[in-house]
Design a protein around this motif. Sequence first.
Motif, PDB file in Angstrom:
ATOM      1  N   MET A   1       0.920  -1.377  -0.080  1.00  0.00           N
ATOM      2  CA  MET A   1       0.164  -0.093  -0.139  1.00  0.00           C
ATOM      3  C   MET A   1       0.488   1.317   0.093  1.00  0.00           C
ATOM      4  N   GLY A   2       1.964   1.072   0.586  1.00  0.00           N
ATOM      5  CA  GLY A   2       2.792   2.260   0.745  1.00  0.00           C
ATOM      6  C   GLY A   2       3.391   2.599  -0.654  1.00  0.00           C
ATOM      7  N   SER A   3       3.609   1.731  -1.689  1.00  0.00           N
ATOM      8  CA  SER A   3       4.242   1.951  -2.890  1.00  0.00           C
ATOM      9  C   SER A   3       3.538   2.821  -3.603  1.00  0.00           C
ATOM     10  N   GLN A   4       2.176   2.920  -3.401  1.00  0.00           N
ATOM     11  CA  GLN A   4       1.635   4.227  -4.093  1.00  0.00           C
ATOM     12  C   GLN A   4       2.042   5.555  -3.792  1.00  0.00           C
ATOM     13  N   LYS A   5       2.425   6.123  -2.787  1.00  0.00           N
ATOM     14  CA  LYS A   5       2.888   7.151  -2.553  1.00  0.00           C
ATOM     15  C   LYS A   5       4.417   7.266  -3.080  1.00  0.00           C
ATOM     16  N   LYS A   6       4.983   6.271  -3.221  1.00  0.00           N
ATOM     17  CA  LYS A   6       6.460   6.303  -3.769  1.00  0.00           C
ATOM     18  C   LYS A   6       6.466   6.434  -5.293  1.00  0.00           C
ATOM     19  N   ARG A   7       5.302   6.059  -5.916  1.00  0.00           N
ATOM     20  CA  ARG A   7       4.997   6.174  -7.529  1.00  0.00           C
ATOM     21  C   ARG A   7       3.665   6.984  -7.623  1.00  0.00           C
ATOM     22  N   PRO A   8       3.848   8.189  -7.517  1.00  0.00           N
ATOM     23  CA  PRO A   8       2.584   8.940  -7.910  1.00  0.00           C
ATOM     24  C   PRO A   8       2.260   8.821  -9.211  1.00  0.00           C
ATOM     25  N   VAL A   9       0.970   8.700  -9.758  1.00  0.00           N
ATOM     26  CA  VAL A   9       0.378   8.534 -11.261  1.00  0.00           C
ATOM     27  C   VAL A   9       0.031  10.042 -11.453  1.00  0.00           C
ATOM     28  N   ILE A  49      -6.491  11.229  -4.037  1.00  0.00           N
ATOM     29  CA  ILE A  49      -7.319  10.080  -4.493  1.00  0.00           C
ATOM     30  C   ILE A  49      -7.663   9.090  -3.249  1.00  0.00           C
ATOM     31  N   ASP A  50      -8.660   8.235  -3.779  1.00  0.00           N
ATOM     32  CA  ASP A  50      -9.125   7.323  -2.439  1.00  0.00           C
ATOM     33  C   ASP A  50      -8.198   6.385  -2.136  1.00  0.00           C
ATOM     34  N   SER A  51      -8.300   5.581  -1.175  1.00  0.00           N
ATOM     35  CA  SER A  51      -7.452   4.533  -0.461  1.00  0.00           C
ATOM     36  C   SER A  51      -7.366   3.489  -1.630  1.00  0.00           C
ATOM     37  N   GLN A  52      -6.286   2.741  -1.582  1.00  0.00           N
ATOM     38  CA  GLN A  52      -6.010   1.809  -2.604  1.00  0.00           C
ATOM     39  C   GLN A  52      -7.062   0.848  -2.659  1.00  0.00           C
ATOM     40  N   ASP A  53      -7.733   0.361  -1.225  1.00  0.00           N
ATOM     41  CA  ASP A  53      -8.675  -0.796  -1.098  1.00  0.00           C
ATOM     42  C   ASP A  53      -9.829  -0.299  -1.762  1.00  0.00           C
ATOM     43  N   ALA A  54     -10.478   0.917  -1.901  1.00  0.00           N
ATOM     44  CA  ALA A  54     -11.557   1.480  -2.562  1.00  0.00           C
ATOM     45  C   ALA A  54     -11.420   1.763  -3.889  1.00  0.00           C
ATOM     46  N   ILE A  55     -10.168   2.113  -4.338  1.00  0.00           N
ATOM     47  CA  ILE A  55      -9.948   2.091  -5.709  1.00  0.00           C
ATOM     48  C   ILE A  55      -9.934   0.545  -6.267  1.00  0.00           C
ATOM     49  N   ALA A  56      -9.308  -0.313  -5.732  1.00  0.00           N
ATOM     50  CA  ALA A  56      -9.333  -1.818  -6.186  1.00  0.00           C
ATOM     51  C   ALA A  56     -10.834  -2.117  -6.191  1.00  0.00           C
ATOM     52  N   ALA A  57     -11.449  -1.817  -5.256  1.00  0.00           N
ATOM     53  CA  ALA A  57     -12.979  -2.302  -5.359  1.00  0.00           C
ATOM     54  C   ALA A  57     -13.833  -1.778  -6.464  1.00  0.00           C
ATOM     55  N   VAL A  59     -12.585  -0.373  -9.438  1.00  0.00           N
ATOM     56  CA  VAL A  59     -12.137  -0.709 -10.542  1.00  0.00           C
ATOM     57  C   VAL A  59     -12.404  -2.265 -10.807  1.00  0.00           C
ATOM     58  N   GLY A  60     -12.289  -2.963  -9.808  1.00  0.00           N
ATOM     59  CA  GLY A  60     -12.627  -4.325 -10.074  1.00  0.00           C
ATOM     60  C   GLY A  60     -11.327  -5.274 -10.162  1.00  0.00           C
ATOM     61  N   VAL A  61     -10.151  -4.728  -9.446  1.00  0.00           N
ATOM     62  CA  VAL A  61      -8.931  -5.325  -9.459  1.00  0.00           C
ATOM     63  C   VAL A  61      -8.497  -5.742  -8.017  1.00  0.00           C
ATOM     64  N   SER A  62      -7.288  -6.184  -8.135  1.00  0.00           N
ATOM     65  CA  SER A  62      -6.542  -6.584  -6.970  1.00  0.00           C
ATOM     66  C   SER A  62      -5.554  -5.162  -6.366  1.00  0.00           C
ATOM     67  N   GLY A  63      -5.321  -5.205  -5.139  1.00  0.00           N
ATOM     68  CA  GLY A  63      -4.394  -3.843  -4.765  1.00  0.00           C
ATOM     69  C   GLY A  63      -2.972  -4.231  -5.314  1.00  0.00           C
ATOM     70  N   GLU A  64      -2.511  -5.684  -5.770  1.00  0.00           N
ATOM     71  CA  GLU A  64      -1.464  -5.927  -6.495  1.00  0.00           C
ATOM     72  C   GLU A  64      -1.427  -5.429  -7.870  1.00  0.00           C
ATOM     73  N   THR A  65      -2.738  -5.538  -8.613  1.00  0.00           N
ATOM     74  CA  THR A  65      -2.684  -5.003  -9.866  1.00  0.00           C
ATOM     75  C   THR A  65      -2.609  -3.552  -9.812  1.00  0.00           C
ATOM     76  N   LEU A  66      -2.936  -2.722  -8.804  1.00  0.00           N
ATOM     77  CA  LEU A  66      -2.886  -1.250  -8.826  1.00  0.00           C
ATOM     78  C   LEU A  66      -1.367  -1.015  -8.626  1.00  0.00           C
ATOM     79  N   ARG A  67      -0.719  -1.843  -7.990  1.00  0.00           N
ATOM     80  CA  ARG A  67       0.898  -1.469  -7.665  1.00  0.00           C
ATOM     81  C   ARG A  67       1.582  -1.701  -9.018  1.00  0.00           C
ATOM     82  N   LEU A  68       1.043  -2.986  -9.605  1.00  0.00           N
ATOM     83  CA  LEU A  68       2.028  -3.183 -10.870  1.00  0.00           C
ATOM     84  C   LEU A  68       1.713  -2.048 -11.837  1.00  0.00           C
ATOM     85  N   VAL A  69       0.658  -1.674 -12.048  1.00  0.00           N
ATOM     86  CA  VAL A  69       0.205  -0.702 -13.173  1.00  0.00           C
ATOM     87  C   VAL A  69       1.028   0.665 -12.629  1.00  0.00           C
TER      88      VAL A  69
END
Length: 185
Positions: A1-9, A49-57, A59-69
């Motif tokens: 979850m912390g990797s989102q802050k390291k790599r902002p889109v 932006i929303d939390s990763q859990d909210a975004i994942a829910a 968009v319909g993907v996992s938190g890992e998919t969010l991190r990889l993208v």
Amino acid sequence: MGSQKKRPVVLTAADREVLGRVTTTGVHPASVIRRARVLLALDTSAGEIDSQDAIAARVGVSGETLRLVAKRFAESGGDVEATIQRKPRDLPPVPSPVTGEVEARLIALACSQPPAGRARWSLRLLEKHVALVEGIPDLDHSTIGRILKNEAASSSEEVLDHPTTSKPAVRGPDGRRAGRLCPTL
């Protein structure tokens, strides 16, 4: 979850427009549409932006998919097309054992005289002999047939016992064999 802050889109207006078109119009692979939706959801240029859990829910993907993208977006230098499209393959996973020399030797073997007691070379017989020949890798009979068909299409019917060389059978109107034919009437 912390990797989102390291790599902002951070997307530009043009990037958001391209991603919006990908997600709403045209025909695209599902994986491309999914990655485009993830990038739009992770865009921090409009604010928080929303939390990763909210975004994942959503968009319909996992938190890992969010991190990889997000990681792929950062690695591509912010290139949206490189992020959403499939990665090009560098090389085939396994190089083919069939080279020009192998094809030439196989064709020469198929055009040679068949072993004693055989009228023609069959694919299975060629397979057995190829295993015995030094310098030719073991090839399956289907691979041998494909090589002979592609490389020596004009002579493969002469070399191999091809099914089209047999005499056609008489068939009844239902497609079955006619069985015994009546003598001439």
